[in-house]
Design a protein around this motif. Structure first.
Motif, PDB file in Angstrom:
ATOM      1  N   GLY A  22      38.233  25.628 -94.261  1.00 44.70           N
ATOM      2  CA  GLY A  22      38.387  24.983 -95.642  1.00 44.70           C
ATOM      3  C   GLY A  22      39.735  24.105 -95.622  1.00 44.70           C
ATOM      4  O   GLY A  22      39.774  23.247 -96.127  1.00 44.70           O
ATOM      5  N   THR A  23      40.637  24.750 -95.015  1.00 42.72           N
ATOM      6  CA  THR A  23      42.025  23.882 -95.057  1.00 42.72           C
ATOM      7  C   THR A  23      42.193  22.821 -94.023  1.00 42.72           C
ATOM      8  O   THR A  23      42.627  21.670 -94.555  1.00 42.72           O
ATOM      9  N   ARG A  24      41.543  22.925 -93.179  1.00 43.17           N
ATOM     10  CA  ARG A  24      41.241  21.797 -91.988  1.00 43.17           C
ATOM     11  C   ARG A  24      40.599  20.773 -92.463  1.00 43.17           C
ATOM     12  O   ARG A  24      40.834  19.594 -92.309  1.00 43.17           O
ATOM     13  N   VAL A  25      39.407  21.170 -93.218  1.00 45.39           N
ATOM     14  CA  VAL A  25      38.522  20.250 -93.837  1.00 45.39           C
ATOM     15  C   VAL A  25      39.176  19.372 -94.874  1.00 45.39           C
ATOM     16  O   VAL A  25      39.068  18.156 -94.896  1.00 45.39           O
ATOM     17  N   ARG A  56      41.490  14.073 -96.364  1.00 44.92           N
ATOM     18  CA  ARG A  56      42.779  13.159 -96.748  1.00 44.92           C
ATOM     19  C   ARG A  56      42.957  12.163 -95.551  1.00 44.92           C
ATOM     20  O   ARG A  56      43.526  10.963 -95.806  1.00 44.92           O
ATOM     21  N   ASP A  57      43.190  12.636 -94.408  1.00 44.83           N
ATOM     22  CA  ASP A  57      43.356  11.782 -93.266  1.00 44.83           C
ATOM     23  C   ASP A  57      42.150  10.843 -93.289  1.00 44.83           C
ATOM     24  O   ASP A  57      42.706   9.382 -92.847  1.00 44.83           O
ATOM     25  N   SER A  58      41.015  11.120 -93.345  1.00 46.47           N
ATOM     26  CA  SER A  58      39.921  10.022 -93.082  1.00 46.47           C
ATOM     27  C   SER A  58      40.268   9.103 -94.207  1.00 46.47           C
ATOM     28  O   SER A  58      39.967   7.763 -93.861  1.00 46.47           O
ATOM     29  N   THR A  59      40.629   9.229 -95.398  1.00 47.16           N
ATOM     30  CA  THR A  59      40.842   8.292 -96.658  1.00 47.16           C
ATOM     31  C   THR A  59      41.904   7.459 -96.282  1.00 47.16           C
ATOM     32  O   THR A  59      41.754   6.328 -96.437  1.00 47.16           O
ATOM     33  N   ARG A  60      42.964   7.945 -95.577  1.00 45.69           N
ATOM     34  CA  ARG A  60      43.952   6.978 -95.339  1.00 45.69           C
ATOM     35  C   ARG A  60      43.930   6.198 -94.169  1.00 45.69           C
ATOM     36  O   ARG A  60      44.036   5.090 -94.272  1.00 45.69           O
ATOM     37  N   TYR A  61      43.099   6.594 -93.198  1.00 44.89           N
ATOM     38  CA  TYR A  61      42.677   5.850 -91.934  1.00 44.89           C
ATOM     39  C   TYR A  61      41.870   4.971 -92.343  1.00 44.89           C
ATOM     40  O   TYR A  61      41.716   3.924 -91.900  1.00 44.89           O
TER      41      TYR A  61
END
Length: 254
Positions: A68-71, A76-81
């Motif tokens: 869950g933490t990794r997801v 968040r990374d996907s949104t930023r990228y």
């Protein structure tokens, strides 16, 4: 009041021993049941199963928390990228647009003097007693720079195919031919057959003309005289660097 007297010796002991025998028998039976290996194995397997289920539950809970933490981090990374990639695609599209406009300007600038060079070279190579009657372009006139030749014929089909494709799929960049092929035909007349050979040789030696070939040659009568009428085919050749010198045009501004 009645008083009973036990006149049989050992009767009291036998009664006590009988009551005690029942108690010892039940205890021995219980001890025999506990010493049964099958019962001990069943109890041990139940204990081990409960312990294994507890360990697996704890491990799966920890794993689920970690995932869950990794997801959340991946989201968040996907949104930023995604924002970074969108900005990159926008800048790349702007760069391609600028490069395309520069290529169109270069194409127009490089090809606007083609016919001027051809006419100049033909005039230089034309020998005495030889004149021209027809000079025309034989190749198809190219479309304006930046227009695809298949765009008008395949536009409906391309539009239909594009609907079925993903919007994120990048379309192949179209190319611009800087120097489209330019062929021309020359029809002329001469009174000397050697002048025709000289004319073809001088045209072929020009840095702007190539593939000079004689298509037709015949004798015709012009004003009562026999002259040789010829037809030549040739192509425009891009001159090597250094032949054409360009200078910037400076216009004073008042």
């Amino acid at each position: 009041m009645m008083i009973e007297i036990n006149l049989l010796p050992g009767a009291r002991k036998k009664g006590k021993s009988a009551g005690g025998g029942i108690s010892l028998g039940s205890l021995s039976a219980l001890a025999a049941g506990i010493r049964d290996p099958w019962l001990i194995g069943a109890a041990a397997s139940v204990v081990v199963s409960v312990a294994a289920v507890g360990l697996l539950f704890s491990a799966q809970s920890a794993r689920a928390t970690e995932l869950g933490t990794r997801v959340e981090k991946a989201v968040r990374d996907s949104t930023r990228y995604a924002k970074v990639l969108s900005a990159r695609h926008k800048l790349t599209a702007e760069r391609d647009s600028v490069m395309r406009q520069l290529q169109i300007i270069r194409t127009i600038d490089d090809n606007r003097y083609n016919w001027a060079h051809i006419l100049d070279e033909v005039s230089r190579a034309l020998p005495a007693y030889t004149w021209l009657t027809v000079m025309e372009q034989t190749t198809k006139t190219p479309l304006p720079p930046g227009m695809d030749s298949t765009e008008t014929t395949q536009a409906p089909k391309a539009a239909k195919e594009k609907k079925g494709k993903d919007t994120d799929e990048k379309a192949p960049a179209d190319t611009i031919t800087v120097h489209p092929p330019l062929g021309f035909r020359i029809v002329g007349q001469t009174v000397d057959i050697q002048a025709l050979t000289l004319f073809m040789r001088q045209l072929e030696s020009s840095p702007f003309v190539q593939k000079v070939s004689l298509s037709k040659s015949e004798i015709v009568i012009v004003e009562g005289k026999d002259v040789t009428q010829f037809e030549l085919h040739a192509e425009y050749e891009v001159p090597p660097p250094g032949v054409v010198r360009t200078t910037p045009l400076v216009v004073p501004v008042r």
